[in-house]
Design a protein around this motif. Structure first.
Motif, mmCIF file in Angstrom:
data_model
loop_
_atom_site.group_PDB
_atom_site.id
_atom_site.type_symbol
_atom_site.label_atom_id
_atom_site.label_comp_id
_atom_site.label_asym_id
_atom_site.label_seq_id
_atom_site.Cartn_x
_atom_site.Cartn_y
_atom_site.Cartn_z
ATOM 1 N N THR A 5 0.828 -1.203 0.000
ATOM 2 C CA THR A 5 0.000 0.000 0.000
ATOM 3 C C THR A 5 0.866 1.259 0.000
ATOM 4 O O THR A 5 0.617 2.197 -0.772
ATOM 5 C CB THR A 5 -0.960 -0.007 1.214
ATOM 6 N N VAL A 6 1.894 1.286 0.827
ATOM 7 C CA VAL A 6 2.766 2.462 0.884
ATOM 8 C C VAL A 6 3.577 2.597 -0.399
ATOM 9 O O VAL A 6 3.833 3.713 -0.857
ATOM 10 C CB VAL A 6 3.652 2.421 2.146
ATOM 11 N N VAL A 29 -7.136 -9.147 -0.601
ATOM 12 C CA VAL A 29 -6.285 -8.118 -0.004
ATOM 13 C C VAL A 29 -5.663 -7.256 -1.106
ATOM 14 O O VAL A 29 -5.588 -6.029 -0.972
ATOM 15 C CB VAL A 29 -5.232 -8.742 0.928
ATOM 16 N N ALA A 30 -5.258 -7.872 -2.205
ATOM 17 C CA ALA A 30 -4.713 -7.098 -3.330
ATOM 18 C C ALA A 30 -5.751 -6.104 -3.843
ATOM 19 O O ALA A 30 -5.416 -4.965 -4.179
ATOM 20 C CB ALA A 30 -4.266 -8.036 -4.445
ATOM 21 N N ALA A 31 -7.019 -6.513 -3.866
ATOM 22 C CA ALA A 31 -8.082 -5.620 -4.323
ATOM 23 C C ALA A 31 -8.308 -4.458 -3.360
ATOM 24 O O ALA A 31 -8.833 -3.415 -3.750
ATOM 25 C CB ALA A 31 -9.381 -6.403 -4.510
ATOM 26 N N ALA A 32 -7.920 -4.612 -2.111
ATOM 27 C CA ALA A 32 -8.121 -3.566 -1.103
ATOM 28 C C ALA A 32 -7.022 -2.510 -1.116
ATOM 29 O O ALA A 32 -7.193 -1.438 -0.529
ATOM 30 C CB ALA A 32 -8.206 -4.199 0.286
ATOM 31 N N ALA A 38 -7.278 1.390 0.005
ATOM 32 C CA ALA A 38 -6.509 1.858 1.168
ATOM 33 C C ALA A 38 -5.726 3.119 0.825
ATOM 34 O O ALA A 38 -5.654 4.049 1.632
ATOM 35 C CB ALA A 38 -5.572 0.761 1.666
ATOM 36 N N VAL A 39 -5.151 3.177 -0.371
ATOM 37 C CA VAL A 39 -4.420 4.373 -0.802
ATOM 38 C C VAL A 39 -5.369 5.572 -0.796
ATOM 39 O O VAL A 39 -5.038 6.641 -0.275
ATOM 40 C CB VAL A 39 -3.781 4.169 -2.196
ATOM 41 N N GLU A 40 -6.560 5.404 -1.347
ATOM 42 C CA GLU A 40 -7.544 6.496 -1.373
ATOM 43 C C GLU A 40 -7.963 6.887 0.045
ATOM 44 O O GLU A 40 -8.111 8.071 0.345
ATOM 45 C CB GLU A 40 -8.771 6.102 -2.205
ATOM 46 N N LEU A 41 -8.158 5.901 0.916
ATOM 47 C CA LEU A 41 -8.534 6.179 2.305
ATOM 48 C C LEU A 41 -7.443 6.995 3.004
ATOM 49 O O LEU A 41 -7.730 7.977 3.685
ATOM 50 C CB LEU A 41 -8.783 4.870 3.059
ATOM 51 N N ILE A 42 -6.191 6.616 2.817
ATOM 52 C CA ILE A 42 -5.072 7.336 3.443
ATOM 53 C C ILE A 42 -5.018 8.773 2.938
ATOM 54 O O ILE A 42 -4.882 9.712 3.719
ATOM 55 C CB ILE A 42 -3.740 6.597 3.192
ATOM 56 N N LEU A 43 -5.131 8.948 1.629
ATOM 57 C CA LEU A 43 -5.104 10.299 1.073
ATOM 58 C C LEU A 43 -6.255 11.136 1.623
ATOM 59 O O LEU A 43 -6.075 12.313 1.964
ATOM 60 C CB LEU A 43 -5.157 10.256 -0.460
ATOM 61 N N GLN A 44 -7.433 10.531 1.765
ATOM 62 C CA GLN A 44 -8.580 11.259 2.305
ATOM 63 C C GLN A 44 -8.364 11.628 3.774
ATOM 64 O O GLN A 44 -8.647 12.749 4.191
ATOM 65 C CB GLN A 44 -9.861 10.424 2.158
ATOM 66 N N VAL A 45 -7.828 10.699 4.550
ATOM 67 C CA VAL A 45 -7.567 10.963 5.971
ATOM 68 C C VAL A 45 -6.567 12.113 6.123
ATOM 69 O O VAL A 45 -6.762 13.015 6.934
ATOM 70 C CB VAL A 45 -7.048 9.688 6.679
ATOM 71 N N VAL A 46 -5.513 12.085 5.323
ATOM 72 C CA VAL A 46 -4.486 13.141 5.393
ATOM 73 C C VAL A 46 -5.081 14.484 4.985
ATOM 74 O O VAL A 46 -4.863 15.493 5.652
ATOM 75 C CB VAL A 46 -3.265 12.769 4.528
ATOM 76 N N ARG A 47 -5.854 14.491 3.912
ATOM 77 C CA ARG A 47 -6.475 15.750 3.465
ATOM 78 C C ARG A 47 -7.478 16.273 4.492
ATOM 79 O O ARG A 47 -7.522 17.473 4.762
ATOM 80 C CB ARG A 47 -7.155 15.545 2.114
#
Length: 191
Positions: free
Chosen positions: A32-33, A150-153, A157-166
């Motif tokens: 993910t990272v 998990v690969a599909a997630a 997860a990348v979108e969730l992280i970007l949203q959380v940071v924003r």
């Protein structure tokens, strides 16, 4: 922490991928990272693959971050690929010689406990906010590669992280960390 580092800390966010790529879905945080780092990130946001180097992560955090987002496989009993957003807390210091200090098997709880010890010894302070973006694994047996669920997630997860940071940056959601290990305060399943 010296006062001249306070301005640098104000906006710094560390997104840390943790896990072992040789244990199947345990490599979720690392993958993910890796994908997150290929995206344009907001100013002051670092995406770093720490893999199994928990001690390195704890020392990096002493350098001063406002927010930490840990990305890891997280077993909670839901279907594989389920994402979680968990508000975590830094635990108290680790006693020297504690079994938590095995540098090759340090989970997020142990990293946060070691961080408290390092901060106490250096005068630093832990991140004001600690989040875990977790994914329910299907298998953490010895093999390379993520399961299909998990690969599909990973992209979600990348979108969730970007949203959380924003969202955090826009709303100024600076909250002091609470007490206790990886508390389930504010846990929610992510879409």
């Amino acid at each position: 922490m010296p006062s001249d580092s306070a301005p640098a800390r104000a906006g710094r966010v560390l997104v840390a991928g943790v896990g072992n790529i040789f244990l199947g879905d345990d490599g979720f945080g690392v993958e993910t990272v890796r994908r997150l780092a290929a995206q344009p990130l907001p100013e002051g946001v670092e995406a770093v693959d720490f893999g199994v180097r928990g001690v390195h992560l704890a020392y990096q955090l002493v350098d001063g971050y406002r927010m930490l987002v840990l990305v890891d496989a997280t077993e909670r009993g839901d279907p594989p690929g389920t994402l979680y957003l968990i508000e975590a807390t830094a635990d108290g210091p680790v006693e020297p010689g504690s079994p938590l200090l095995d540098g090759h098997r340090m989970g997020p709880d142990a990293v946060l406990a070691l961080l408290a010890t390092l901060c106490a010894g250096t005068g630093g302070s832990p991140p004001e906010r600690i989040l875990v973006v977790g994914c329910e694994p299907e298998s953490v047996d010895e093999h390379l590669g993520l399961s299909p669920a998990v690969a599909a997630a990973v992209d979600r997860a990348v979108e969730l992280i970007l949203q959380v940071v924003r969202d955090d940056e826009a709303a100024g959601l600076l909250r002091p960390a609470g007490v206790g290990p990886m508390a389930d305060r504010g846990e929610r399943k992510a879409p």
